[in-house]
Design an enzyme around this catalytic site. Structure first.
Site, PDB file in Angstrom:
ATOM      1  N   ALA A 161       0.839  -1.200   0.000  1.00  0.00           N
ATOM      2  CA  ALA A 161       0.000   0.000   0.000  1.00  0.00           C
ATOM      3  C   ALA A 161       0.875   1.252   0.000  1.00  0.00           C
ATOM      4  O   ALA A 161       1.863   1.325   0.745  1.00  0.00           O
ATOM      5  CB  ALA A 161      -0.899  -0.013   1.233  1.00  0.00           C
TER       6      ALA A 161
ATOM      7  N   GLN B 156      -4.409  -6.887  -6.626  1.00  0.00           N
ATOM      8  CA  GLN B 156      -4.777  -7.511  -5.353  1.00  0.00           C
ATOM      9  C   GLN B 156      -6.039  -6.854  -4.794  1.00  0.00           C
ATOM     10  O   GLN B 156      -6.133  -5.630  -4.730  1.00  0.00           O
ATOM     11  CB  GLN B 156      -3.670  -7.387  -4.315  1.00  0.00           C
ATOM     12  CG  GLN B 156      -3.997  -8.245  -3.090  1.00  0.00           C
ATOM     13  CD  GLN B 156      -3.067  -8.053  -1.913  1.00  0.00           C
ATOM     14  OE1 GLN B 156      -2.974  -6.957  -1.369  1.00  0.00           O
ATOM     15  NE2 GLN B 156      -2.381  -9.113  -1.530  1.00  0.00           N
TER      16      GLN B 156
ATOM     17  N   CYS C  39      -3.125  -9.203   5.516  1.00  0.00           N
ATOM     18  CA  CYS C  39      -2.879  -7.888   6.114  1.00  0.00           C
ATOM     19  C   CYS C  39      -3.284  -7.879   7.592  1.00  0.00           C
ATOM     20  O   CYS C  39      -4.416  -8.218   7.927  1.00  0.00           O
ATOM     21  CB  CYS C  39      -3.646  -6.809   5.343  1.00  0.00           C
ATOM     22  SG  CYS C  39      -3.313  -5.174   6.043  1.00  0.00           S
TER      23      CYS C  39
ATOM     24  N   LYS D 287      -2.670 -14.554  -0.885  1.00  0.00           N
ATOM     25  CA  LYS D 287      -1.464 -14.259  -0.093  1.00  0.00           C
ATOM     26  C   LYS D 287      -1.856 -14.337   1.374  1.00  0.00           C
ATOM     27  O   LYS D 287      -2.788 -13.663   1.805  1.00  0.00           O
ATOM     28  CB  LYS D 287      -0.950 -12.861  -0.457  1.00  0.00           C
ATOM     29  CG  LYS D 287       0.287 -12.425   0.301  1.00  0.00           C
ATOM     30  CD  LYS D 287       0.935 -11.239  -0.411  1.00  0.00           C
ATOM     31  CE  LYS D 287       2.124 -10.680   0.340  1.00  0.00           C
ATOM     32  NZ  LYS D 287       1.724  -9.822   1.463  1.00  0.00           N
TER      33      LYS D 287
END
Ligand SMILES: Cc1cc2nc3c(=O)[nH]c(=O)nc-3n(C[C@H](O)[C@H](O)[C@H](O)COP(=O)(O)O)c2cc1C
Length: 320
Positions: free
Chosen positions: A23, A75, A106, A145
């Site tokens: 990000a 993503q 995340c 992921k």
């Protein structure tokens, strides 16, 4: 020669070095720069499925990709299988990425608080549903992921479910969500996941130089390596690692000159793609000038400059 081809779905890349989604970092300009230095596959930063379905998505998607930006993955992040499907169908149609990746790693509260990112890993059934929903609906290969879990069985359960649901590859960051970025990436767990799955597994976490890249590949047997923080302000890392894996020798470079040259290219790419923003530039300037003689002064001066040409002139004069 340790640089292997990587095959995910129909795409086959000459090497197996991937730029991690990050990000505020992996915008189009930065991805193109990493590509010039040998990244085989790059990902956009995570894009929220809700935002992709909202009316204001135009500003979010401005300059997302370009024709030179290939192969690339988009993503997405979310927790509702239905919304993720709609968002994925939208980006598939609009951008034709080679890969659509789902963020299941995340650990940031803003993301996990809404049940997204690594929070998904506590709900294996939902993980399976999300990936199945996407693989059923999309023509584009879907990848995921993840981070590792407290218990190895749980990590393996999630990895198997992702494979069973039809994902084409899995990236594993060898840290638990609670760790954020503390401790180190656990390559033994990544190796275990690799040994159990048939789809390509990409190792991620703490690959920062030639040696760590070589040992991660050797130790885990993974199909590829994903590099994140070590590329910030240092996209040349792809060229260095690539060269080392191909030849066993290290590239001799003047790091300072290289960083400044790359920063200059970054500024030019931002302008070319109409992505110039002072905030973004200040952040990247911080990384690109890390460790350089006079870096503090350069960063301070950049804060007062508004256009790319002035910044490039400043960089050049600082280099002399
Ligand atoms: C600034 C920053 C932003 C990140 N944003 C994302 C993201 O959008 N999606 C994602 O899956 N991971 C994100 N990550 C995690 C990285 O992709 C990667 O998994 C992590 O940094 C470990 O790899 P490294 O040790 O090579 O940095 C981010 C990491 C950093 C440092």
């Amino acid at each position: 020669m340790k640089l292997n081809k990587l095959k995910i779905g129909k795409i086959e890349t000459p090497g197996n070095l991937l730029l991690a989604p990050m990000a505020d970092v992996t915008n189009l300009a930065f991805r193109l720069l990493c590509r010039q230095h040998g990244a085989d596959l790059t990902y956009t930063e995570m894009i929220n499925a809700d935002a992709l379905l909202s009316e204001n998505r135009k500003s979010l998607l401005k300059g997302l990709s370009s024709s030179e930006d290939r192969p690339f993955g988009i993503q997405i992040v979310g927790s509702s299988p239905e919304k993720l499907r709609k968002a994925a169908l939208f980006v598939e149609n609009e951008y034709r990425p080679e890969i659509i990746d789902v963020n299941m790693g995340c650990p940031v509260q803003r993301i996990t608080g809404t049940g997204c990112g690594s929070a998904l890993l506590n709900f294996p059934k939902l993980v399976y549903e999300i990936i199945s929903e996407l693989t059923d609906a999309l023509k584009t290969p879907v990848t995921a992921k993840i981070r590792i879990l407290e218990r190895d069985e749980k990590t393996l359960e999630i990895a198997h479910l992702i494979e069973k649901a039809g994902a084409f590859a899995l990236t594993v960051h060898g840290r638990k969500a609670e760790q954020m970025y503390s401790g180190s990436s656990d390559f033994a767990v990544i190796r275990m996941v690799k040994s159990e799955l048939s789809i390509p597994v990409i190792a991620n976490g703490d690959i920062r130089d030639e040696e760590s890249a070589e040992s991660a590949l050797d130790f885990t047997g993974c199909d590829g390596l994903m590099i994140g923080r070590a590329a910030m302000g240092n996209p040349f890392i792809f060229r260095r690692i690539r060269h080392y894996l191909e030849t066993g020798e290290k590239l001799e470079v003047d790091r300072q000159a290289q960083q400044l040259e790359d920063f200059e290219t970054y500024v030019t790419l931002l302008e070319e793609h109409d992505l110039f923003s002072s905030l973004n530039l200040r952040m990247h300037a911080h990384w690109f000038t890390k460790g350089l003689h006079g870096s503090r002064q350069i960063r301070e001066k950049i804060n007062n400059l508004k256009d790319g040409k002035a910044i490039i002139d400043l960089i050049k004069s600082s280099c002399k």
